[in-house]
Motif scaffolding. Structure first.
Motif, PDB file in Angstrom:
ATOM      1  N   LEU A  22       6.727   0.306   8.115  1.00  0.00           N
ATOM      2  CA  LEU A  22       6.825  -0.690   7.047  1.00  0.00           C
ATOM      3  C   LEU A  22       5.723  -1.734   7.200  1.00  0.00           C
ATOM      4  CD1 LEU A  22       8.459  -1.842   4.633  1.00  0.00           C
ATOM      5  CD2 LEU A  22       9.699  -3.214   6.315  1.00  0.00           C
ATOM      6  N   GLY A  23       5.535  -2.222   8.414  1.00  0.00           N
ATOM      7  CA  GLY A  23       4.463  -3.191   8.660  1.00  0.00           C
ATOM      8  C   GLY A  23       3.077  -2.602   8.461  1.00  0.00           C
ATOM      9  N   LEU A  24       2.860  -1.373   8.942  1.00  0.00           N
ATOM     10  CA  LEU A  24       1.561  -0.719   8.815  1.00  0.00           C
ATOM     11  C   LEU A  24       1.182  -0.514   7.354  1.00  0.00           C
ATOM     12  CD1 LEU A  24      -0.865   0.764  10.124  1.00  0.00           C
ATOM     13  CD2 LEU A  24       0.514   2.851   9.959  1.00  0.00           C
ATOM     14  N   PHE A  25       2.073   0.052   6.571  1.00  0.00           N
ATOM     15  CA  PHE A  25       1.738   0.320   5.171  1.00  0.00           C
ATOM     16  C   PHE A  25       1.714  -0.964   4.345  1.00  0.00           C
ATOM     17  CE2 PHE A  25       3.250   4.641   6.376  1.00  0.00           C
ATOM     18  CZ  PHE A  25       2.009   5.248   6.259  1.00  0.00           C
ATOM     19  N   THR A  29      -1.756  -1.842   2.325  1.00  0.00           N
ATOM     20  CA  THR A  29      -1.708  -1.926   0.863  1.00  0.00           C
ATOM     21  C   THR A  29      -1.586  -3.357   0.355  1.00  0.00           C
ATOM     22  OG1 THR A  29       0.700  -1.642   0.843  1.00  0.00           O
ATOM     23  CG2 THR A  29      -0.655   0.362   0.679  1.00  0.00           C
ATOM     24  N   PHE A  30      -1.856  -4.333   1.205  1.00  0.00           N
ATOM     25  CA  PHE A  30      -1.740  -5.734   0.809  1.00  0.00           C
ATOM     26  C   PHE A  30      -2.734  -6.041  -0.312  1.00  0.00           C
ATOM     27  CE2 PHE A  30      -2.437 -10.298   1.192  1.00  0.00           C
ATOM     28  CZ  PHE A  30      -1.132 -10.749   1.218  1.00  0.00           C
ATOM     29  N   PRO A  31      -2.301  -6.711  -1.383  1.00  0.00           N
ATOM     30  CA  PRO A  31      -3.198  -7.004  -2.515  1.00  0.00           C
ATOM     31  C   PRO A  31      -4.118  -8.193  -2.213  1.00  0.00           C
ATOM     32  CG  PRO A  31      -1.020  -7.843  -2.981  1.00  0.00           C
ATOM     33  CD  PRO A  31      -0.932  -7.113  -1.664  1.00  0.00           C
ATOM     34  N   ILE A  32      -5.178  -7.954  -1.464  1.00  0.00           N
ATOM     35  CA  ILE A  32      -6.062  -9.025  -1.008  1.00  0.00           C
ATOM     36  C   ILE A  32      -6.825  -9.666  -2.168  1.00  0.00           C
ATOM     37  CG2 ILE A  32      -8.104  -7.656  -0.457  1.00  0.00           C
ATOM     38  CD1 ILE A  32      -6.578 -10.259   1.844  1.00  0.00           C
ATOM     39  N   TRP A  62      -6.916  -8.995  11.672  1.00  0.00           N
ATOM     40  CA  TRP A  62      -5.790  -8.578  12.503  1.00  0.00           C
ATOM     41  C   TRP A  62      -4.578  -8.374  11.618  1.00  0.00           C
ATOM     42  CZ3 TRP A  62      -6.370  -6.887  17.361  1.00  0.00           C
ATOM     43  CH2 TRP A  62      -7.560  -7.189  17.999  1.00  0.00           C
ATOM     44  N   PHE A  63      -3.418  -8.793  12.067  1.00  0.00           N
ATOM     45  CA  PHE A  63      -2.214  -8.544  11.280  1.00  0.00           C
ATOM     46  C   PHE A  63      -1.797  -9.747  10.444  1.00  0.00           C
ATOM     47  CE2 PHE A  63       2.426  -8.127  10.772  1.00  0.00           C
ATOM     48  CZ  PHE A  63       2.445  -6.929  10.095  1.00  0.00           C
ATOM     49  N   SER A  64      -2.125 -10.941  10.906  1.00  0.00           N
ATOM     50  CA  SER A  64      -1.593 -12.138  10.239  1.00  0.00           C
ATOM     51  C   SER A  64      -2.686 -13.094   9.784  1.00  0.00           C
ATOM     52  CB  SER A  64      -0.650 -12.863  11.197  1.00  0.00           C
ATOM     53  OG  SER A  64      -1.379 -13.299  12.339  1.00  0.00           O
ATOM     54  N   GLY A  65      -3.850 -12.572   9.426  1.00  0.00           N
ATOM     55  CA  GLY A  65      -4.920 -13.478   9.047  1.00  0.00           C
ATOM     56  C   GLY A  65      -5.802 -12.938   7.948  1.00  0.00           C
TER      57      GLY A  65
END
Length: 162
Positions: A22-25, A29-32, A62-65
C-alpha cells in the motif's frame, strides 16, 4: 510451540505485506503535478501583491519529502517613502530569488510521536542553506546553516552594503 510461532508469523505477515505494498504503490502513483499546482495556489492565496512563485520541476524525495528544481520567487521592487532602501520615484526593480535545487522532508519518527519536524536543504544564492524547523504546534529550535552564500546576489543587501 514451533507450530504456534509459525501461525502467529503468518497472521502478522499478511498485514505487513499489505501495508508495505500500500505504501509502495501510494508512493509510486502520488499525483506530484497536482501537489505542485496546490503549492503555487496556496502561495498565491497568501502572498503580498506582486509576489510570484514559479516551479519548473517537483518530485519526490525519499518517502516523506519533495524535491524542487528551478524554483523562482519574485519579490516586487519597492519605492516611495515607505520603502526602507529604495529611492523615491518609479517602482524599483523586482528581486528574484532562484533556488536551483532543494528538498524538504518530514521526519518520520517525530511524526509518529506527534511532533512535526521538517529537514530542508537548498542550493540558493550561490551557496547552500540547510536546517530543521518545527511545524505547527510543535515546539523546538529552528536550526539553519548557511554556507558559501554570495551576499552580492541578494539585491536588497547589495543596495544596503554597496
Amino acid at each position: 510451540m514451533k507450530q504456534r510461532l509459525i501461525k502467529i508469523a503468518r497472521f502478522l505477515a499478511y498485514p505487513a505485506v499489505y501495508v508495505f505494498f500500500l505504501g509502495l504503490f501510494g508512493y509510486l502513483t502520488f499525483p506530484i503535478d497536482r501537489l505542485k499546482d496546490r503549492i503555487i495556489a496556496e502561495f498565491d492565496r497568501t502572498a503580498k501583491p506582486g509576489q510570484r512563485l514559479e516551479i519548473d520541476k517537483l518530485g519526490t524525495h525519499w518517502f516523506s519529502g519533495v524535491t524542487v528544481t528551478g524554483m523562482r520567487l519574485t519579490l516586487p521592487g519597492e519605492s516611495g517613502p515607505t520603502a526602507p532602501f529604495a529611492a523615491p520615484g518609479p517602482p524599483g526593480k523586482d528581486s528574484v530569488i532562484v533556488v536551483e535545487e532543494g528538498h524538504a522532508r518530514v521526519r518520520i519518527l517525530p511524526l509518529i510521536l506527534g511532533r512535526v519536524r521538517v529537514d530542508f536543504w537548498a542550493s540558493v544564492l550561490g551557496g547552500e542553506v540547510e536546517g530543521t524547523i518545527p511545524v505547527g504546534s510543535g515546539s523546538g529550535d529552528v536550526e539553519v546553516e548557511l554556507s558559501k552564500i554570495e551576499v552580492g546576489k541578494v539585491e536588497l543587501l547589495s543596495q544596503v552594503v554597496g
